[in-house]
Structure formats: structure tokens, C-alpha cells
Design an enzyme around this catalytic site. Sequence first.
Site, short mmCIF file in Angstrom:
data_model
loop_
_atom_site.label_atom_id
_atom_site.label_comp_id
_atom_site.label_asym_id
_atom_site.label_seq_id
_atom_site.Cartn_x
_atom_site.Cartn_y
_atom_site.Cartn_z
N LYS A 89 0.83 -1.20 0.00
CA LYS A 89 0.00 0.00 0.00
C LYS A 89 0.87 1.27 0.00
CE LYS A 89 -3.86 -2.29 2.32
NZ LYS A 89 -4.89 -2.18 3.39
N GLU A 99 -9.38 -9.32 -8.20
CA GLU A 99 -8.52 -8.19 -7.84
C GLU A 99 -7.34 -8.06 -8.82
OE1 GLU A 99 -7.53 -8.70 -3.68
OE2 GLU A 99 -9.65 -8.58 -3.08
N ASN A 118 -2.00 -0.22 6.96
CA ASN A 118 -1.47 -1.51 7.42
C ASN A 118 -0.55 -2.16 6.39
OD1 ASN A 118 -3.47 -2.13 5.64
ND2 ASN A 118 -4.65 -3.44 7.00
N HIS A 130 -2.00 -5.45 1.43
CA HIS A 130 -3.31 -6.11 1.25
C HIS A 130 -3.05 -7.46 0.61
CE1 HIS A 130 -7.38 -6.96 -0.07
NE2 HIS A 130 -6.87 -7.26 -1.25
N TYR A 139 -12.03 -2.53 -3.75
CA TYR A 139 -12.62 -2.67 -2.41
C TYR A 139 -14.15 -2.64 -2.46
CZ TYR A 139 -8.10 -2.41 -0.07
OH TYR A 139 -6.83 -2.69 0.40
P1 CMP Z 1 -7.23 -4.75 3.73
O1 CMP Z 1 -6.80 -6.09 4.15
O2 CMP Z 1 -6.64 -4.15 2.50
O3 CMP Z 1 -8.83 -4.79 3.55
C1 CMP Z 1 -9.66 -3.68 3.74
C2 CMP Z 1 -8.92 -2.51 4.29
O4 CMP Z 1 -9.74 -1.54 4.90
C3 CMP Z 1 -8.01 -2.98 5.42
O5 CMP Z 1 -6.95 -3.73 4.93
C4 CMP Z 1 -7.65 -1.65 6.04
O6 CMP Z 1 -6.70 -0.92 5.29
C5 CMP Z 1 -8.99 -0.94 5.96
N1 CMP Z 1 -9.80 -1.09 7.18
C6 CMP Z 1 -10.40 -2.19 7.63
N2 CMP Z 1 -11.08 -1.95 8.77
C7 CMP Z 1 -10.88 -0.65 9.05
C8 CMP Z 1 -11.30 0.21 10.10
N3 CMP Z 1 -12.07 -0.24 11.10
N4 CMP Z 1 -10.90 1.49 10.05
C9 CMP Z 1 -10.13 1.95 9.04
N5 CMP Z 1 -9.70 1.17 8.02
C10 CMP Z 1 -10.06 -0.11 8.02
#
Ligand code: CMP
Length: 140
Positions: free
Chosen positions: A10, A127, A113, A116, A50
Amino acid sequence: MVERTLLIIKPDGVRRGLIGEILRRIEAKGLRITKLKMLKLSRECAEQLYDIHRGKPFFEGLISFMTSGPIVAAVIEGDDAVNVVRLLVGPTDGRKAPPGTIRGDYALSIRENVVHAADSPERAEYEISVVFDIKCSVEE
Ligand code: CMP
């Protein structure tokens, strides 16, 4: 069973200079990187990627974040690749992800984070078709 999956580094992971370290972990595990691309996602494609999160409270913030800078998309192949990559990545919330996982070692946020990973072979194919579509890449 040999599978393929999608891993995305990311914008925070790219900004922090973690591309090499993350790809190193994938290769060290014995998985193969069969496609690799750096791109900046258009808003439309980030929303497609998403689509399952549309309507959730974090959706807008997630889309702004995912379009805030370049990402690296990698197609990963190997035995049970979907699950193995998810184990290497760790749980969504970096604060709860165990040390030794990518998020456990490099993330302290639930949104930013670092990576993904697709959560099923079907999602991986969907995807991959989104992020490797040439129309999904916008100029810096
Ligand atoms: P990812 O695994 O890419 O899948 C969905 C993404 O949404 C997740 O990682 C985070 O980057 C984001 N995400 C999921 N839950 C939350 C949350 N509660 N608050 C903010 N971002 C979130």
C-alpha cells in the site's frame, strides 16, 4: 494445490521504503512472484478493488489512502498461496498483528497496514483483473 494470489504494497509501505523487505519475505518463503507492477490507482479502480467494503464507515478513508500515492501489485504463486500469503501478512489491525508477520512488524494502524492480500482464489482473480488493467493506473 498450486494457487495464485494478489499482494499489494500500500502507499504507506511504498513511502516507508518497504517494497524490498516485503518482496524478500515472499520469496524467502518459497513463493514465486510472477507479475509485478508499480502504479497509482485511480479512484474508480480503488473503489472496484474494495467493492465489498462500499458503505462501511471506513470506506471513504480507505479509498483516499489507497489513492494517496503509488502502490506495488504482485501476483504470487505457490502451494496454498492464498492462505500462506495471508499468514505472512497477519491480521488487519497492525496493533494486534503478531510479531513476525508483515503487519505485526511494520504497522501500528488498522487503515495504514502496509499490505493487502486477497482472501480467496476467486477474489484474487477479480482483484488481479482490476489492478493489472492498464486503465487503472493514473499519472502521478
Ligand atoms: P485490507 O486487508 O486491504 O482490507 C480492507 C482494508 O480496509 C483494510 O486492509 C484496512 O486498510 C482498511 N480497514 C479495515 N477496517 C478498518 C477500520 N475499522 N478502520 C479503518 N480502516 C479499516
